[in-house]
Design a protein around this motif. Structure first.
Motif, PDB file in Angstrom:
ATOM      1  N   LEU A  19       2.006  32.766   9.558  1.00  0.00           N
ATOM      2  CA  LEU A  19       0.928  32.579   8.608  1.00  0.00           C
ATOM      3  C   LEU A  19       0.546  31.107   8.537  1.00  0.00           C
ATOM      4  O   LEU A  19       1.378  30.223   8.806  1.00  0.00           O
ATOM      5  CB  LEU A  19       1.353  33.065   7.212  1.00  0.00           C
ATOM      6  CG  LEU A  19       1.124  34.544   6.889  1.00  0.00           C
ATOM      7  CD1 LEU A  19       1.947  35.447   7.800  1.00  0.00           C
ATOM      8  CD2 LEU A  19       1.451  34.826   5.421  1.00  0.00           C
ATOM      9  N   THR A  20      -0.674  30.847   8.197  1.00  0.00           N
ATOM     10  CA  THR A  20      -1.088  29.464   7.981  1.00  0.00           C
ATOM     11  C   THR A  20      -0.401  28.926   6.729  1.00  0.00           C
ATOM     12  O   THR A  20       0.091  29.689   5.887  1.00  0.00           O
ATOM     13  CB  THR A  20      -2.605  29.358   7.809  1.00  0.00           C
ATOM     14  OG1 THR A  20      -2.982  30.028   6.593  1.00  0.00           O
ATOM     15  CG2 THR A  20      -3.346  29.993   8.985  1.00  0.00           C
ATOM     16  N   GLN A  63      -1.867  30.401   3.553  1.00  0.00           N
ATOM     17  CA  GLN A  63      -1.471  31.805   3.383  1.00  0.00           C
ATOM     18  C   GLN A  63      -0.030  31.916   2.911  1.00  0.00           C
ATOM     19  O   GLN A  63       0.281  32.690   1.994  1.00  0.00           O
ATOM     20  CB  GLN A  63      -1.653  32.560   4.700  1.00  0.00           C
ATOM     21  CG  GLN A  63      -3.098  32.810   5.104  1.00  0.00           C
ATOM     22  CD  GLN A  63      -3.208  33.392   6.498  1.00  0.00           C
ATOM     23  OE1 GLN A  63      -2.359  33.142   7.372  1.00  0.00           O
ATOM     24  NE2 GLN A  63      -4.256  34.163   6.731  1.00  0.00           N
ATOM     25  N   ALA A  64       0.867  31.156   3.534  1.00  0.00           N
ATOM     26  CA  ALA A  64       2.279  31.196   3.156  1.00  0.00           C
ATOM     27  C   ALA A  64       2.473  30.678   1.733  1.00  0.00           C
ATOM     28  O   ALA A  64       3.239  31.256   0.947  1.00  0.00           O
ATOM     29  CB  ALA A  64       3.112  30.375   4.137  1.00  0.00           C
ATOM     30  N   LEU A 121       7.505  32.515   6.150  1.00  0.00           N
ATOM     31  CA  LEU A 121       6.161  32.968   6.518  1.00  0.00           C
ATOM     32  C   LEU A 121       5.443  31.953   7.401  1.00  0.00           C
ATOM     33  O   LEU A 121       4.606  32.329   8.229  1.00  0.00           O
ATOM     34  CB  LEU A 121       5.335  33.228   5.257  1.00  0.00           C
ATOM     35  CG  LEU A 121       5.829  34.358   4.343  1.00  0.00           C
ATOM     36  CD1 LEU A 121       4.973  34.421   3.081  1.00  0.00           C
ATOM     37  CD2 LEU A 121       5.804  35.698   5.063  1.00  0.00           C
ATOM     38  N   TYR A 162       5.438  38.799  10.929  1.00  0.00           N
ATOM     39  CA  TYR A 162       4.505  39.563  10.096  1.00  0.00           C
ATOM     40  C   TYR A 162       3.195  39.825  10.824  1.00  0.00           C
ATOM     41  O   TYR A 162       2.666  40.943  10.795  1.00  0.00           O
ATOM     42  CB  TYR A 162       4.298  38.827   8.775  1.00  0.00           C
ATOM     43  CG  TYR A 162       5.614  38.556   8.100  1.00  0.00           C
ATOM     44  CD1 TYR A 162       6.248  39.546   7.349  1.00  0.00           C
ATOM     45  CD2 TYR A 162       6.282  37.340   8.272  1.00  0.00           C
ATOM     46  CE1 TYR A 162       7.485  39.330   6.768  1.00  0.00           C
ATOM     47  CE2 TYR A 162       7.525  37.109   7.701  1.00  0.00           C
ATOM     48  CZ  TYR A 162       8.119  38.106   6.957  1.00  0.00           C
ATOM     49  OH  TYR A 162       9.360  37.888   6.396  1.00  0.00           O
ATOM     50  N   ASP A 163       2.678  38.818  11.491  1.00  0.00           N
ATOM     51  CA  ASP A 163       1.456  39.005  12.274  1.00  0.00           C
ATOM     52  C   ASP A 163       1.707  39.977  13.417  1.00  0.00           C
ATOM     53  O   ASP A 163       0.891  40.872  13.687  1.00  0.00           O
ATOM     54  CB  ASP A 163       0.976  37.652  12.811  1.00  0.00           C
ATOM     55  CG  ASP A 163      -0.364  37.757  13.531  1.00  0.00           C
ATOM     56  OD1 ASP A 163      -1.197  38.600  13.136  1.00  0.00           O
ATOM     57  OD2 ASP A 163      -0.577  36.984  14.484  1.00  0.00           O
ATOM     58  N   VAL A 213       2.221  40.372   2.538  1.00  0.00           N
ATOM     59  CA  VAL A 213       1.360  40.127   3.692  1.00  0.00           C
ATOM     60  C   VAL A 213       0.370  41.277   3.873  1.00  0.00           C
ATOM     61  O   VAL A 213      -0.809  41.061   4.172  1.00  0.00           O
ATOM     62  CB  VAL A 213       2.196  39.909   4.967  1.00  0.00           C
ATOM     63  CG1 VAL A 213       1.298  39.728   6.187  1.00  0.00           C
ATOM     64  CG2 VAL A 213       3.108  38.691   4.802  1.00  0.00           C
ATOM     65  N   GLN A 230      -2.316  40.791   1.311  1.00  0.00           N
ATOM     66  CA  GLN A 230      -3.112  39.600   1.618  1.00  0.00           C
ATOM     67  C   GLN A 230      -4.089  39.875   2.753  1.00  0.00           C
ATOM     68  O   GLN A 230      -5.209  39.345   2.770  1.00  0.00           O
ATOM     69  CB  GLN A 230      -2.191  38.426   1.989  1.00  0.00           C
ATOM     70  CG  GLN A 230      -2.918  37.096   2.146  1.00  0.00           C
ATOM     71  CD  GLN A 230      -1.971  35.976   2.516  1.00  0.00           C
ATOM     72  OE1 GLN A 230      -1.521  35.886   3.654  1.00  0.00           O
ATOM     73  NE2 GLN A 230      -1.649  35.113   1.553  1.00  0.00           N
ATOM     74  N   ARG A 231      -3.701  40.729   3.702  1.00  0.00           N
ATOM     75  CA  ARG A 231      -4.564  41.062   4.827  1.00  0.00           C
ATOM     76  C   ARG A 231      -5.482  42.259   4.529  1.00  0.00           C
ATOM     77  O   ARG A 231      -6.140  42.769   5.426  1.00  0.00           O
ATOM     78  CB  ARG A 231      -3.714  41.369   6.059  1.00  0.00           C
ATOM     79  CG  ARG A 231      -2.859  40.192   6.539  1.00  0.00           C
ATOM     80  CD  ARG A 231      -3.687  39.084   7.144  1.00  0.00           C
ATOM     81  NE  ARG A 231      -2.873  37.967   7.576  1.00  0.00           N
ATOM     82  CZ  ARG A 231      -2.329  37.859   8.788  1.00  0.00           C
ATOM     83  NH1 ARG A 231      -2.530  38.821   9.688  1.00  0.00           N
ATOM     84  NH2 ARG A 231      -1.601  36.805   9.104  1.00  0.00           N
TER      85      ARG A 231
END
Length: 238
Positions: A16-17, A20-21, A47, A53-54, A80, A83-84
């Motif tokens: 995550l960026t 985002q984290a 994260l 996670y991605d 996550v 968030q997505r």
């Protein structure tokens, strides 16, 4: 590596960026100024460094089927997911009662997210959908590991997937580094049990196939970390 190529093609994914984290980690910030920030900083670091996670989200169908996360820890995958923009129901279970309580507190406000304290070596919850086993199976002995894989597979729906990340017994430098790190996590108290058995690829894939799942070859999912992490995607045919 017992039938699996030593160097598979890594998944094209990333952690995550930082924003985002940090946004997810805020849910774990203590309300009191003097409260422990252990989970907050762990979440930001995890994260922001682990492509887990991605990589898993890329392989999780957007079909609305519920997700059972076995050995969920603090339940970061639920955060996550939301968030997505993924809205499917989520149930996370873990044997660590303290982590489950903190996961519940941090997930307040997340719709259709539940947590239960449960040993994955006990009877699993009733479930039909997708199943996650992320960095869990190495903490079980070989026999219970096989039992868990079969029980998890039985809860995968037609068209559903079992997504499993695990270290594999490769005997290389990553293998050795992972074994040391897992043991340290146990010694410092972050994990409630020590690592017990790193699966042989051939045995792992055979178990999932015998359970009726169509299994793809494992792919590296370690990113820039030094660990020996592989993702296995197993799908039950329609």
């Amino acid at each position: 590596m017992d039938g699996t190529p030593r160097n598979g093609t890594p998944l094209p994914c990333s952690p995550l960026t930082s924003p985002q984290a940090r946004a997810i980690a805020e849910a774990f910030r203590p309300a009191q100024a003097w409260g422990s920030r252990r989970d907050y900083y762990y979440t930001r670091g995890k994260l922001g460094s682990d492509p887990l996670y991605d990589g898993v989200l890329q392989q999780l169908p957007e079909d609305g089927q519920p997700v059972l996360d076995l050995g969920c820890g603090l339940g970061l995958f639920a955060h996550v997911l939301r968030q997505r923009g993924r809205g499917q129901p989520y149930l996370g279970v873990d044997v660590d009662a303290a982590k489950i309580e903190r996961a519940r507190q941090a997930s307040e406000g997340l719709p259709a997210v539940r947590f239960e304290c449960l040993d994955v070596q006990a009877a699993l919850p009733s479930h039909v959908g997708h199943v996650l086993l992320l960095d869990v199976v190495q903490y079980l002995d070989a026999g219970p590991q096989q039992t868990l894989l079969r029980a998890a597979s039985a809860r995968v729906s037609p068209g559903g997937r079992l997504l499993l990340r695990t270290p594999l017994a490769t005997g290389d430098g990553r293998d050795r580094t992972t074994r040391v790190a897992d043991r340290l996590a146990w010694l410092v108290g972050w994990m409630g049990t020590r690592p017990r058995h790193y699966p042989q690829p051939k045995t792992l894939l055979a178990t999932l196939s015998e359970a009726g799942l169509r299994v793809a070859a494992p792919r590296p999912l370690h990113g820039r970390t030094p660990f020996n992490s592989w993702l296995v995607v197993a799908e039950r045919p329609e």
